[in-house]
Design an enzyme around this catalytic site. Sequence first.
Site, short mmCIF file in Angstrom:
data_model
loop_
_atom_site.label_atom_id
_atom_site.label_comp_id
_atom_site.label_asym_id
_atom_site.label_seq_id
_atom_site.Cartn_x
_atom_site.Cartn_y
_atom_site.Cartn_z
N ASP A 102 -60.54 -46.75 -20.76
CA ASP A 102 -60.44 -45.51 -20.00
C ASP A 102 -61.44 -44.50 -20.60
O ASP A 102 -62.60 -44.83 -20.82
CB ASP A 102 -58.98 -45.03 -20.05
CG ASP A 102 -58.71 -43.81 -19.19
OD1 ASP A 102 -58.86 -43.91 -17.96
OD2 ASP A 102 -58.33 -42.76 -19.74
N TYR A 147 -55.97 -36.27 -9.05
CA TYR A 147 -55.42 -35.83 -10.34
C TYR A 147 -56.48 -35.31 -11.29
O TYR A 147 -56.26 -34.33 -12.02
CB TYR A 147 -54.60 -36.96 -10.98
CG TYR A 147 -55.39 -37.98 -11.76
CD1 TYR A 147 -55.59 -37.86 -13.12
CD2 TYR A 147 -55.96 -39.08 -11.11
CE1 TYR A 147 -56.32 -38.79 -13.83
CE2 TYR A 147 -56.68 -40.03 -11.82
CZ TYR A 147 -56.86 -39.88 -13.17
OH TYR A 147 -57.60 -40.80 -13.87
N TYR A 230 -60.67 -34.53 -19.47
CA TYR A 230 -60.81 -33.98 -18.12
C TYR A 230 -61.73 -32.78 -18.00
O TYR A 230 -62.59 -32.73 -17.11
CB TYR A 230 -59.41 -33.67 -17.55
CG TYR A 230 -58.58 -34.92 -17.52
CD1 TYR A 230 -58.85 -35.93 -16.60
CD2 TYR A 230 -57.58 -35.15 -18.47
CE1 TYR A 230 -58.13 -37.11 -16.61
CE2 TYR A 230 -56.85 -36.32 -18.47
CZ TYR A 230 -57.13 -37.30 -17.54
OH TYR A 230 -56.44 -38.47 -17.55
N HIS A 290 -54.58 -50.64 -14.49
CA HIS A 290 -55.33 -49.76 -15.39
C HIS A 290 -54.97 -49.98 -16.86
O HIS A 290 -55.71 -49.55 -17.74
CB HIS A 290 -55.06 -48.30 -15.00
CG HIS A 290 -56.00 -47.32 -15.63
ND1 HIS A 290 -57.37 -47.38 -15.47
CD2 HIS A 290 -55.77 -46.27 -16.44
CE1 HIS A 290 -57.94 -46.39 -16.14
NE2 HIS A 290 -56.99 -45.71 -16.75
#
Length: 313
Positions: A102, A147, A230, A290
């Site tokens: 990730d 998201y 993020y 994932h």
Amino acid sequence: MEQIQHKYVEVSGLKLHVAELGTGPKVVLFLHGFPEIWYSWRHQMIAAAAAGYRAIAFDFRGYGLSQQPPEPEKASFDDLVVDVIGIMDSFGISKAFLVGKDSGAFPAFQVAVLHPERVSGVVTLGIPFMLPGVSVIPMHLLPKGFYVLRWQEPGRAEADFGRFDVKTVIRNIYMLFCRSELQVASDDQEIMDLADPSAPLPPWFTEEDLKVYSSLYENSGFRTPLQVPYRTLGIDCGVKDPKITAPGMLIMGEKDYVLKFPGMEEYIRSEKVKEFMPNLEIIFHEEGNHFVQEQFPEEVNQLLITFLNKHST
């Protein structure tokens, strides 16, 4: 799990929590994503150590048991590059295999581009070659309730998460990210509202696993994890014409929602990604989602150890 050793290493004035198993000159450094932590690599660390490798995983700065940076809102992926090199230097490691999952793939790629002499090979799960600020994901094509876009807004995820205890937040995110579709909230929803509180945990993710994750995030909170990845994704890392010549392997679950990002599946299947990593092996797992390394640990371990053995000198 008891055999895994835990210690702290100081890098750039911060104490970072490091988990370690195995000994010897052949080293594998594991880099977690979100909402993951060092523990996400428990299965792979044991397998790598059993195969004769020194396995190291650490909590990123501001995550789990690692110290918070003094100004979390200024943290970036560049800091993680410093931390990877700093940990290697602290342990006297000249070269290592980097395994990133990730958002942990980003520092793996950055270190391999910026410090190629320190990298034996790069394995990533769920994310093909990308660098912060040079993303192949056209974010403007994603729904505004997606998201990532929601969590990039300062304060929005904090308010959303703040309605629940940490254990519920981690549980919800794990359950959402297990799905094969993108997580998109409508205008009158927040991301946490998309989770079904009555849904059972998947068989590969136990209540004990959830307890470990929750305790670590209860310690750190979400302040730094929301910043990195993020809110720092769009910050250009300054690398022009990047290329990784070290051996690489990408493991993608066919049911990983990341494949639904605009252009992502084509980028991988067309092998355009090999323009940046010419020595890349691409493997799709038919049932993988994932969290493929926790979902199918034996199969991922076999792929990983085969790769490591093939490229170890």
